[in-house]
Design a protein around this motif. Structure first.
Motif, PDB file in Angstrom:
ATOM      1  N   LYS A  36      48.612  45.809  35.734  1.00  0.00           N
ATOM      2  CA  LYS A  36      49.152  44.153  35.381  1.00  0.00           C
ATOM      3  C   LYS A  36      49.966  44.087  35.604  1.00  0.00           C
ATOM      4  O   LYS A  36      50.837  42.906  35.742  1.00  0.00           O
ATOM      5  CB  LYS A  36      48.496  44.784  33.214  1.00  0.00           C
ATOM      6  N   ARG A  37      51.074  45.257  35.758  1.00  0.00           N
ATOM      7  CA  ARG A  37      53.112  44.791  35.721  1.00  0.00           C
ATOM      8  C   ARG A  37      52.918  44.622  37.572  1.00  0.00           C
ATOM      9  O   ARG A  37      53.891  43.359  37.488  1.00  0.00           O
ATOM     10  CB  ARG A  37      53.773  45.987  35.593  1.00  0.00           C
ATOM     11  N   LYS A  38      52.047  44.877  38.434  1.00  0.00           N
ATOM     12  CA  LYS A  38      51.975  44.538  39.792  1.00  0.00           C
ATOM     13  C   LYS A  38      52.154  42.674  40.179  1.00  0.00           C
ATOM     14  O   LYS A  38      52.177  42.139  40.234  1.00  0.00           O
ATOM     15  CB  LYS A  38      50.711  45.230  40.355  1.00  0.00           C
ATOM     16  N   PHE A  39      51.161  42.480  39.145  1.00  0.00           N
ATOM     17  CA  PHE A  39      50.069  41.441  39.727  1.00  0.00           C
ATOM     18  C   PHE A  39      50.826  40.275  38.326  1.00  0.00           C
ATOM     19  O   PHE A  39      50.337  38.852  38.132  1.00  0.00           O
ATOM     20  CB  PHE A  39      49.088  41.357  39.188  1.00  0.00           C
ATOM     21  N   ASP A  40      51.734  40.806  37.199  1.00  0.00           N
ATOM     22  CA  ASP A  40      52.815  39.546  36.525  1.00  0.00           C
ATOM     23  C   ASP A  40      53.203  38.661  36.731  1.00  0.00           C
ATOM     24  O   ASP A  40      54.159  38.538  38.440  1.00  0.00           O
ATOM     25  CB  ASP A  40      53.830  40.563  35.697  1.00  0.00           C
ATOM     26  N   GLY A  41      52.826  37.400  37.208  1.00  0.00           N
ATOM     27  CA  GLY A  41      53.885  36.441  37.930  1.00  0.00           C
ATOM     28  C   GLY A  41      52.843  36.064  39.091  1.00  0.00           C
ATOM     29  O   GLY A  41      53.367  35.020  39.848  1.00  0.00           O
ATOM     30  N   ARG A  42      51.711  36.620  38.940  1.00  0.00           N
ATOM     31  CA  ARG A  42      51.177  36.562  40.641  1.00  0.00           C
ATOM     32  C   ARG A  42      49.319  35.206  40.235  1.00  0.00           C
ATOM     33  O   ARG A  42      49.666  35.283  39.200  1.00  0.00           O
ATOM     34  CB  ARG A  42      50.416  37.587  41.399  1.00  0.00           C
ATOM     35  N   LYS A  43      48.901  35.096  40.807  1.00  0.00           N
ATOM     36  CA  LYS A  43      48.241  34.324  40.915  1.00  0.00           C
ATOM     37  C   LYS A  43      46.896  35.418  40.454  1.00  0.00           C
ATOM     38  O   LYS A  43      46.464  36.184  40.910  1.00  0.00           O
ATOM     39  CB  LYS A  43      47.217  34.077  42.348  1.00  0.00           C
ATOM     40  N   ASP A  45      43.495  34.770  40.738  1.00  0.00           N
ATOM     41  CA  ASP A  45      41.967  35.012  40.885  1.00  0.00           C
ATOM     42  C   ASP A  45      42.560  36.638  41.502  1.00  0.00           C
ATOM     43  O   ASP A  45      41.948  37.527  42.037  1.00  0.00           O
ATOM     44  CB  ASP A  45      41.935  34.629  42.105  1.00  0.00           C
ATOM     45  N   ASP A  46      43.878  36.822  42.398  1.00  0.00           N
ATOM     46  CA  ASP A  46      44.084  38.156  43.849  1.00  0.00           C
ATOM     47  C   ASP A  46      44.370  39.267  41.993  1.00  0.00           C
ATOM     48  O   ASP A  46      43.476  39.954  41.858  1.00  0.00           O
ATOM     49  CB  ASP A  46      45.415  38.060  43.760  1.00  0.00           C
ATOM     50  N   TYR A  47      44.358  39.338  40.851  1.00  0.00           N
ATOM     51  CA  TYR A  47      44.423  40.191  39.376  1.00  0.00           C
ATOM     52  C   TYR A  47      43.227  40.573  39.011  1.00  0.00           C
ATOM     53  O   TYR A  47      42.670  41.361  39.565  1.00  0.00           O
ATOM     54  CB  TYR A  47      45.486  39.144  38.293  1.00  0.00           C
ATOM     55  N   ARG A  48      42.379  39.330  38.700  1.00  0.00           N
ATOM     56  CA  ARG A  48      41.195  39.736  39.005  1.00  0.00           C
ATOM     57  C   ARG A  48      40.354  40.643  39.676  1.00  0.00           C
ATOM     58  O   ARG A  48      39.687  41.018  39.759  1.00  0.00           O
ATOM     59  CB  ARG A  48      39.930  38.255  38.268  1.00  0.00           C
ATOM     60  N   GLN A  49      40.624  40.213  41.390  1.00  0.00           N
ATOM     61  CA  GLN A  49      39.913  41.032  41.807  1.00  0.00           C
ATOM     62  C   GLN A  49      40.774  42.602  42.437  1.00  0.00           C
ATOM     63  O   GLN A  49      39.096  43.157  42.166  1.00  0.00           O
ATOM     64  CB  GLN A  49      40.097  39.960  43.440  1.00  0.00           C
ATOM     65  N   ALA A  50      41.363  42.370  41.672  1.00  0.00           N
ATOM     66  CA  ALA A  50      42.610  44.067  41.134  1.00  0.00           C
ATOM     67  C   ALA A  50      41.721  44.505  40.273  1.00  0.00           C
ATOM     68  O   ALA A  50      41.011  46.091  40.632  1.00  0.00           O
ATOM     69  CB  ALA A  50      44.080  43.342  41.574  1.00  0.00           C
TER      70      ALA A  50
END
Length: 67
Positions: A36-43, A45-50
């Protein structure tokens, strides 16, 4: 915040297992928090895939399948 509702004993009545596995396993919980920290502020769709890949890993774990 999100809320997931399911019907008991339906095909989607497994979200509680994720909760319980994360509550019982510090390593998984730490890994999920880091994701969750890694994808904070990112797309999103990318977070959902991860997140999907992470939850697939949990679903294949002995902890998840022992419930």
């Amino acid at each position: 915040m999100g809320v997931q509702l399911t019907i008991i004993d339906s095909e989607y009545d497994f979200f509680w297992k994720f909760r319980d596995v994360l509550l019982l396993n510090d390593a998984y919980r730490g890994e999920y928090d880091e994701l969750k920290r890694k994808f904070d502020g990112r797309k999103m769709d990318d977070y959902r895939q991860a997140k999907n890949e992470f939850f697939q890993k949990i679903m294949n774990s002995s902890e998840f399948n022992n419930f």
